[in-house]
Design an enzyme around this catalytic site. Structure first.
Site, short mmCIF file in Angstrom:
data_model
loop_
_atom_site.label_atom_id
_atom_site.label_comp_id
_atom_site.label_asym_id
_atom_site.label_seq_id
_atom_site.Cartn_x
_atom_site.Cartn_y
_atom_site.Cartn_z
CB CYS A 89 -107.36 -25.37 39.93
SG CYS A 89 -108.74 -25.94 40.95
CD GLN A 156 -114.68 -27.39 42.66
OE1 GLN A 156 -113.77 -27.66 41.89
NE2 GLN A 156 -114.49 -27.31 43.98
NE ARG A 215 -109.87 -45.68 44.57
CZ ARG A 215 -109.80 -44.38 44.85
NH1 ARG A 215 -109.36 -43.54 43.94
NH2 ARG A 215 -110.17 -43.93 46.05
CB SER A 241 -109.30 -33.95 40.61
OG SER A 241 -110.11 -32.96 41.23
CG HIS A 342 -106.71 -30.79 41.51
ND1 HIS A 342 -105.70 -29.87 41.35
CD2 HIS A 342 -107.88 -30.10 41.27
CE1 HIS A 342 -106.21 -28.70 41.01
NE2 HIS A 342 -107.53 -28.81 40.97
CB CYS A 372 -111.10 -25.57 34.50
SG CYS A 372 -111.09 -27.10 35.47
N GLY A 374 -111.27 -21.48 39.20
CA GLY A 374 -112.43 -20.83 39.76
C GLY A 374 -112.63 -19.44 39.18
#
Length: 386
Positions: A89, A156, A215, A241, A342, A372, A374
């Site tokens: 990420c 995750q 939303r 996300s 994301h 964060c 992986g």
């Protein structure tokens, strides 16, 4: 020490899974960002020394030297090289670090750090699942890794649940955070806060300039009605996300390039930190990476005006804020990935783009970005808005 400056920072508006951007090839998504950086800064595209592009799922349309294909799809000449990197990420945040390091070392003067990911066209984990379907290999976790950590796979989703339990967050707390993300993103959109950072992508002849995932009618009740990912857990798709298609990028230059090309910087790189820790809980490392970054930079958390902490899962920014003593009012002020999406490899430069524009809009000085990643890794970048 030599300095590294950011001259411009842009992103596409996010597209929901199978939404408005689903028909756009990911190379073309990335190209829209490269072209915008050239057009907005007026730099000669031939002067760009390199393109460092983050992408997580390097398969299908995002395979075969994807960064180079993004250059081919853009107005940049063939003489501009490119490389594709994967730090999960944090891929395009790491691209910023690599670009800044190249500039600060004197090796290069003009580098684009970018990211692109179409999660509609190249689904997450498809670079693993397609091999599994064909019975090719045993996957990324070898027997020795499994024995070392006592796991069959790194997850995750399990990591998010572990953080929530460790830091004492129940589902209501996570859902409230998710609701606030939508509210802030909606308010920012309606106020035009993203207008300066979003570059249009033509879809059926119409420009896509509005993040699809927000939303506007979200309530605590509607978020709370979404099914949990694991029985007895606290994580749902609504407090995590959103899957997203998008691209983003920043132009990083040296002081010499500022003068030679008549460029005006909008930010200066203050600190770049990357650390690694427990790969099982995985998503907690931003807490400790931030401790190190603040110590290195000599700044306190109170000196940082705004923070962008990726909302991979709601417990991550909540745990981070509690650990470092951050002011919640300065955290993800325009919403985060729960509302805005994301797009994996594009999220690093996406968050940096939003952070810099938010600092400048408010007349603030210092910003900190972390996420964060992986494998239990985390990048932290501190910038000074100019």
């Amino acid at each position: 020490m030599a300095e590294a400056y950011i001259v411009d920072a842009v992103r596409t508006a996010g597209g929901r899974r199978n939404g408005r951007l689903a028909g756009v090839h990911p190379a073309d998504l990335g190209a829209a960002v490269l072209d915008a950086l050239v057009d907005r800064t007026g730099i000669d595209p031939a002067a760009i020394d390199d393109v460092i592009l983050g992408c997580v799922t390097q398969a299908g349309e995002q395979s075969f030297a994807f960064g180079r294909n993004v250059v081919f799809a853009s107005k940049l000449p063939d003489s501009v090289p490119a490389v594709t990197i994967d730090r999960q990420c944090g891929s395009s945040q790491q691209a910023i670090h690599f670009a800044a390091q190249a500039v600060m070392s004197g090796t290069q003067d003009v580098v684009i750090a970018a990211g692109a990911e179409s999660m509609s066209r190249v689904p997450m984990f498809s670079n693993l699942s397609l091999h599994q379907k064909e019975g090719i290999g045993i996957g990324p976790v070898s027997e020795s890794i499994a024995a070392r950590f006592g796991i069959a796979e790194f997850s995750q989703f399990k990591g998010a649940e572990m953080i929530a339990r460790k830091h004492g967050f129940d589902r209501v707390a996570l859902d409230r955070f998710a609701l606030e993300s939508h509210r802030r993103a909606a308010a920012a959109t309606e106020a035009g806060a993203f207008d300066a950072e979003i570059v249009p992508v033509l879809v059926d002849g119409e420009p896509h300039v509005r993040d699809e995932g927000i939303r506007y009618d979200a309530t605590l009740e509607s978020i709370g009605a979404v099914k949990l990912l694991a029985e007895g857990g606290v994580i749902s798709a609504a407090n995590a996300s959103q899957i997203c298609d998008g691209a983003s990028g920043v132009l990083v230059v040296s002081e010499r390039a500022l003068k030679e090309h008549g460029l005006t910087p909008i930010a200066r790189i203050v600190d770049m930190t990357v650390t690694a820790g427990d790969p099982v809980i995985m998503l907690e490392e931003p807490l400790f990476a931030t401790d190190k970054a603040l110590k290195k930079s000599g700044l306190s958390i109170d000196a940082i005006d705004l923070y962008e902490v990726n909302e991979a899962f709601a417990p991550v920014p909540l745990a981070w804020a509690g650990h470092v003593g951050a002011d919640p009012a300065r955290l993800n002020v325009n919403g985060g990935a729960i509302a805005l999406g994301h797009p994996l490899g594009a999220s690093g430069t996406k968050l940096m783009t939003t952070l810099i524009h938010a600092l400048r809009a408010r007349g603030k000085r210092y910003g900190l970005q972390t996420m964060c990643e992986g494998g239990g890794i985390a990048n932290v970048t501190i910038v000074e808005a100019l």
